[in-house]
Design a protein around this motif. Structure first.
Motif, PDB file in Angstrom:
ATOM      1  N   TYR A   1     -14.448  52.179  67.264  1.00  0.00           N
ATOM      2  CA  TYR A   1     -13.178  52.896  67.232  1.00  0.00           C
ATOM      3  C   TYR A   1     -12.973  53.605  65.893  1.00  0.00           C
ATOM      4  N   VAL A   2     -13.299  52.914  64.802  1.00  0.00           N
ATOM      5  CA  VAL A   2     -13.152  53.500  63.467  1.00  0.00           C
ATOM      6  C   VAL A   2     -14.069  54.716  63.323  1.00  0.00           C
ATOM      7  N   LEU A   3     -15.302  54.578  63.757  1.00  0.00           N
ATOM      8  CA  LEU A   3     -16.238  55.704  63.647  1.00  0.00           C
ATOM      9  C   LEU A   3     -15.777  56.892  64.489  1.00  0.00           C
ATOM     10  N   LEU A   4     -15.352  56.642  65.709  1.00  0.00           N
ATOM     11  CA  LEU A   4     -14.880  57.723  66.574  1.00  0.00           C
ATOM     12  C   LEU A   4     -13.609  58.357  66.014  1.00  0.00           C
TER      13      LEU A   4
ATOM     14  N   ALA B   1      -0.924  60.668  62.792  1.00  0.00           N
ATOM     15  CA  ALA B   1      -0.950  59.520  63.702  1.00  0.00           C
ATOM     16  C   ALA B   1      -2.381  59.002  63.846  1.00  0.00           C
ATOM     17  N   ARG B   2      -3.355  59.911  63.946  1.00  0.00           N
ATOM     18  CA  ARG B   2      -4.765  59.494  64.036  1.00  0.00           C
ATOM     19  C   ARG B   2      -5.205  58.784  62.756  1.00  0.00           C
ATOM     20  N   ALA B   3      -4.774  59.291  61.610  1.00  0.00           N
ATOM     21  CA  ALA B   3      -5.120  58.650  60.337  1.00  0.00           C
ATOM     22  C   ALA B   3      -4.514  57.247  60.268  1.00  0.00           C
ATOM     23  N   CYS B   4      -3.319  57.078  60.802  1.00  0.00           N
ATOM     24  CA  CYS B   4      -2.692  55.750  60.863  1.00  0.00           C
ATOM     25  C   CYS B   4      -3.518  54.813  61.716  1.00  0.00           C
ATOM     26  N   ARG B   5      -3.917  55.277  62.874  1.00  0.00           N
ATOM     27  CA  ARG B   5      -4.721  54.435  63.763  1.00  0.00           C
ATOM     28  C   ARG B   5      -6.069  54.112  63.131  1.00  0.00           C
ATOM     29  N   LEU B   6      -6.634  55.068  62.418  1.00  0.00           N
ATOM     30  CA  LEU B   6      -7.894  54.832  61.721  1.00  0.00           C
ATOM     31  C   LEU B   6      -7.721  53.742  60.663  1.00  0.00           C
ATOM     32  N   SER B   7      -6.654  53.813  59.885  1.00  0.00           N
ATOM     33  CA  SER B   7      -6.447  52.807  58.838  1.00  0.00           C
ATOM     34  C   SER B   7      -6.217  51.427  59.446  1.00  0.00           C
ATOM     35  N   MET B   8      -5.511  51.357  60.575  1.00  0.00           N
ATOM     36  CA  MET B   8      -5.330  50.050  61.212  1.00  0.00           C
ATOM     37  C   MET B   8      -6.644  49.543  61.797  1.00  0.00           C
ATOM     38  N   GLY B   9      -7.482  50.429  62.289  1.00  0.00           N
ATOM     39  CA  GLY B   9      -8.797  50.016  62.781  1.00  0.00           C
ATOM     40  C   GLY B   9      -9.654  49.463  61.657  1.00  0.00           C
ATOM     41  N   ILE B  10      -9.618  50.125  60.515  1.00  0.00           N
ATOM     42  CA  ILE B  10     -10.360  49.627  59.345  1.00  0.00           C
ATOM     43  C   ILE B  10      -9.817  48.266  58.933  1.00  0.00           C
TER      44      ILE B  10
END
Length: 188
Positions: A136-139, A170-179
């Motif tokens: 998910y983080v990579l995608l 919003a995508r950057a937020c989801r990325l940070s939560m995935g990390i």
């Protein structure tokens, strides 16, 4: 969470900031944005609380079942809203992962509260969640990279009226939560 205290505090700050931004997104004029932002704010703040270094604060034993119940309710809500769009399935996986981590903390001995799996390697559920969130983080990272067409459209097109409605934030937020989720799973 075990590991370097400075890394744990960075994770706390990242998750809390993400949760705060998601709260701001709940004021959006776009209904779908508001719905998703509520669950994401819960995840951000929940991850921030769970990431506080054990040397600073160790929650009482009764807190983990409460934590599991809160995220189980979030998982049920995500399952219900997944009927309207498959992107809610990610919220279901995230909430389920939080339930899994809370249960692991609740059943582990007090002296090993942050080493729930012991010395037997990575449990299969943890491994599956690590694979999912790493993918998910990579995608998500790839989706944040602007393309030539998107960059030219953004240069000539009108900007969104409100910064809280910007999809790349919003995508950057989801990325940070995935990390953050990958970090927390590795620290279990």
């Amino acid at each position: 969470m075990h590991g370097p205290v400075s890394a744990a505090w960075l994770l706390v700050v990242l998750c809390a900031a993400t949760g705060a931004y998601c709260l701001l997104r709940m004021r959006s004029a776009v209904e779908e944005q508001r719905r998703a932002a509520g669950g994401e704010a819960l995840m951000g703040f929940g991850m921030a609380v769970m990431a506080v270094p054990a040397a600073v604060f160790t929650p009482p034993r009764w807190a983990w079942p409460v934590y599991a119940a809160v995220f189980a309710a979030g998982a049920l809500r995500a399952l219900w809203t997944a009927r309207s769009g498959r992107h809610h399935l990610h919220h279901l996986v995230g909430s389920s992962a939080m339930v899994y981590m809370a249960v692991a903390m609740a059943v582990s001995p007090p002296t090993e509260a942050h080493h729930a799996h012991g010395g037997n390697g990575i449990p299969p559920v943890t491994g599956a969640l690590l694979l999912y969130f790493t993918g998910y983080v990579l995608l998500s990272g790839v989706r944040l990279v602007p393309t030539a067409a998107a960059a030219s459209a953004a240069a000539g097109g009108p900007a969104p009226a409100r910064w809280g409605d910007r999809p790349e934030l919003a995508r950057a937020c989801r990325l940070s939560m995935g990390i953050g989720m990958v970090t927390m799973l590795l620290a279990m």
